[in-house]
Design a protein around this motif. Structure first.
Motif, mmCIF file in Angstrom:
data_model
loop_
_atom_site.group_PDB
_atom_site.id
_atom_site.type_symbol
_atom_site.label_atom_id
_atom_site.label_comp_id
_atom_site.label_asym_id
_atom_site.label_seq_id
_atom_site.Cartn_x
_atom_site.Cartn_y
_atom_site.Cartn_z
ATOM 1 N N ILE A 1 46.143 41.895 27.441
ATOM 2 C CA ILE A 1 45.630 41.851 28.814
ATOM 3 C C ILE A 1 46.629 42.564 29.711
ATOM 4 N N ILE A 2 46.192 43.637 30.329
ATOM 5 C CA ILE A 2 47.074 44.451 31.172
ATOM 6 C C ILE A 2 46.739 44.268 32.649
ATOM 7 N N GLY A 3 45.487 44.410 32.995
ATOM 8 C CA GLY A 3 45.095 44.383 34.407
ATOM 9 C C GLY A 3 44.509 43.054 34.821
ATOM 10 N N GLN A 4 45.350 42.179 35.360
ATOM 11 C CA GLN A 4 44.861 40.918 35.897
ATOM 12 C C GLN A 4 45.765 40.480 37.040
ATOM 13 N N PRO A 5 45.243 39.706 37.981
ATOM 14 C CA PRO A 5 46.099 39.188 39.059
ATOM 15 C C PRO A 5 47.110 38.203 38.505
ATOM 16 N N GLU A 6 48.308 38.216 39.067
ATOM 17 C CA GLU A 6 49.372 37.321 38.635
ATOM 18 C C GLU A 6 49.707 36.350 39.754
ATOM 19 N N MET B 1 37.847 47.928 40.148
ATOM 20 C CA MET B 1 38.785 47.709 39.059
ATOM 21 C C MET B 1 40.175 48.109 39.561
ATOM 22 N N PRO B 2 40.988 47.155 40.037
ATOM 23 C CA PRO B 2 42.268 47.485 40.688
ATOM 24 C C PRO B 2 43.205 48.325 39.836
ATOM 25 N N ALA B 3 43.314 48.036 38.544
ATOM 26 C CA ALA B 3 44.248 48.775 37.697
ATOM 27 C C ALA B 3 43.834 50.228 37.515
ATOM 28 N N PHE B 4 42.564 50.532 37.787
ATOM 29 C CA PHE B 4 42.080 51.909 37.683
ATOM 30 C C PHE B 4 42.109 52.626 39.031
ATOM 31 N N GLY B 5 42.299 51.872 40.123
ATOM 32 C CA GLY B 5 42.308 52.473 41.447
ATOM 33 C C GLY B 5 40.933 52.904 41.919
ATOM 34 N N GLY C 1 43.766 48.158 26.292
ATOM 35 C CA GLY C 1 43.921 46.765 26.673
ATOM 36 C C GLY C 1 42.727 46.263 27.452
ATOM 37 N N ILE C 2 42.881 45.089 28.027
ATOM 38 C CA ILE C 2 41.826 44.415 28.781
ATOM 39 C C ILE C 2 42.174 44.447 30.255
ATOM 40 N N TYR C 3 41.181 44.776 31.066
ATOM 41 C CA TYR C 3 41.366 44.886 32.504
ATOM 42 C C TYR C 3 40.278 44.079 33.208
ATOM 43 N N PHE C 4 40.682 43.385 34.269
ATOM 44 C CA PHE C 4 39.743 42.550 35.008
ATOM 45 C C PHE C 4 39.533 43.103 36.412
ATOM 46 N N GLY C 5 38.286 43.111 36.836
ATOM 47 C CA GLY C 5 37.918 43.502 38.193
ATOM 48 C C GLY C 5 37.012 42.454 38.798
ATOM 49 N N GLN C 6 36.377 42.820 39.905
ATOM 50 C CA GLN C 6 35.601 41.824 40.642
ATOM 51 C C GLN C 6 34.595 42.527 41.526
ATOM 52 N N CYS C 7 33.467 41.890 41.756
ATOM 53 C CA CYS C 7 32.583 42.350 42.825
ATOM 54 C C CYS C 7 33.341 42.191 44.137
ATOM 55 N N SER C 8 33.438 43.268 44.904
ATOM 56 C CA SER C 8 34.267 43.257 46.113
ATOM 57 C C SER C 8 33.443 43.455 47.376
ATOM 58 N N THR D 1 34.893 42.836 33.324
ATOM 59 C CA THR D 1 35.890 43.019 32.273
ATOM 60 C C THR D 1 35.702 44.389 31.647
ATOM 61 N N VAL D 2 36.792 45.130 31.539
ATOM 62 C CA VAL D 2 36.783 46.423 30.849
ATOM 63 C C VAL D 2 37.767 46.346 29.693
ATOM 64 N N LYS D 3 37.316 46.770 28.522
ATOM 65 C CA LYS D 3 38.194 46.867 27.364
ATOM 66 C C LYS D 3 38.352 48.331 27.006
ATOM 67 N N ALA D 4 39.574 48.829 27.175
ATOM 68 C CA ALA D 4 39.885 50.219 26.836
ATOM 69 C C ALA D 4 40.443 50.251 25.423
ATOM 70 N N VAL D 5 39.835 51.061 24.567
ATOM 71 C CA VAL D 5 40.224 51.119 23.170
ATOM 72 C C VAL D 5 40.453 52.574 22.770
ATOM 73 N N SER D 6 40.992 52.779 21.592
ATOM 74 C CA SER D 6 41.191 54.134 21.096
ATOM 75 C C SER D 6 39.839 54.780 20.807
ATOM 76 N N GLN D 7 39.830 56.098 20.660
ATOM 77 C CA GLN D 7 38.575 56.802 20.390
ATOM 78 C C GLN D 7 37.968 56.344 19.072
#
Length: 297
Positions: free
Chosen positions: A30-35, A216-220, A243-250, A263-269
């Motif tokens: 998990i990479i992109g989440q609020p802390e 998706m904050p981690a993606f800008g 990794g796993i990235y979390f966003g939200q309806c804003s 939720t976005v899961k970025a994986v290898s090709q």
């Protein structure tokens, strides 16, 4: 998830050729989440996010310098020109050099900021040709993600939405079964948007009831979804940022707006190709992590 364990195993077998190279694959981190207690940005996973982070830092330096300058001027005025030390104040009304300075200097600062902010804005708004095309549709209160070029799609609900949005023991079990902890409650979803790293992903955003917003904050990236309209955003997750990235309806969209995460899961090709093959074989969402586990057994 919604698939039977047997179906996931069959899908993993079908995609085993592409996934076999991932024998040492580890669960997605998990990479992109609020802390809790944090005030900074989430890690930048795209070039767009890195540009925004740099721009924010540059503007912060300028704003800090201006603030210190104004505070220094106020201190000088308070200490040097108070009524005790300057009983007879000056009566002039104009000072041409000062008036020119306070007009020209802000213009120069704004032009300087614009020289960096406008290219970053244009980079976001000029949508490149998609290597992966996704359509995201907002509903009250869940998302539908479709891959038009692949002929697949599925809904995305927050884990716990069927339990009244409360963290119950049953919801904790659902989170654990999906590979999450209670810390990801209100962030984790039952499905995820799966994308490959190193590829241009274009997301078409719309809605079918009220205005939603795919963020998706981690993606800008952040784009409103308006009923009857089709807007676009794009991103490219850097290689090595799987990794796993979390966003939200804003965009405030009603009673359960706070329970509409992404939720976005970025994986290898290679993993993405295996995932696509598995989803097409099964006809429903398959978790890419389940494919890796099945392939490694």
């Amino acid at each position: 998830m919604r698939l039977k364990t047997l179906l996931i195993g069959l899908a993993a077998t079908f995609a085993g050729g592409a996934a076999a190279a991932q024998d040492a694959a580890q669960p997605l981190r998990i990479i992109g989440q609020p802390e809790y207690g944090a005030i900074g940005f989430q890690p930048a996973a795209t070039g767009i996010a890195r540009d925004l982070h740099w721009l924010d830092g540059m503007v912060l330096i300028i704003i800090t310098a201006i603030t210190l300058f104004v505070v220094a001027l106020l201190a000088i005025v308070i200490l040097r020109y108070n009524s005790r030390r300057n009983a007879t104040p000056s009566t002039f009304t104009h000072n041409t050099p000062v008036e020119v300075a306070w007009t020209v200097i802000p213009i120069v600062i704004l032009v300087f900021i614009g020289a960096f902010s406008l290219p970053a804005l244009f980079n976001q708004q000029e949508i490149p040709e998609a290597e992966v095309l996704v359509k995201a549709t907002g509903h009250q209160w869940y998302w539908t993600h479709e891959y038009p070029d692949e002929g697949i799609g599925y809904d995305m609900f927050m884990i716990g939405s069927d339990a009244g949005n409360y963290l119950t023991p049953e919801v904790s079990e659902q989170l654990a079964a999906a590979g999450y902890t209670d810390q990801q409650f209100l962030l984790a979803t039952d499905t995820a948007l799966v994308v490959p790293t190193g590829k241009v992903v274009v997301v078409q955003v719309t809605a079918d009831d009220v205005i939603h917003s795919w963020a998706m904050p981690a993606f800008g990236v952040k784009q409103d979804g308006v009923p009857g309209r089709l807007a676009q955003l794009w991103f490219e997750v850097s290689e090595g940022m799987e990794g796993i990235y979390f966003g939200q309806c804003s965009e405030l969209c009603g009673l359960s707006h706070a329970y509409m995460p992404i939720t976005v899961k970025a994986v290898s090709q290679a993993d993405y190709d295996a995932w696509l093959a598995a989803v097409k074989e099964v006809g429903d969402y398959v978790d890419p992590g389940a494919l890796q586990v099945a392939a490694n057994q």
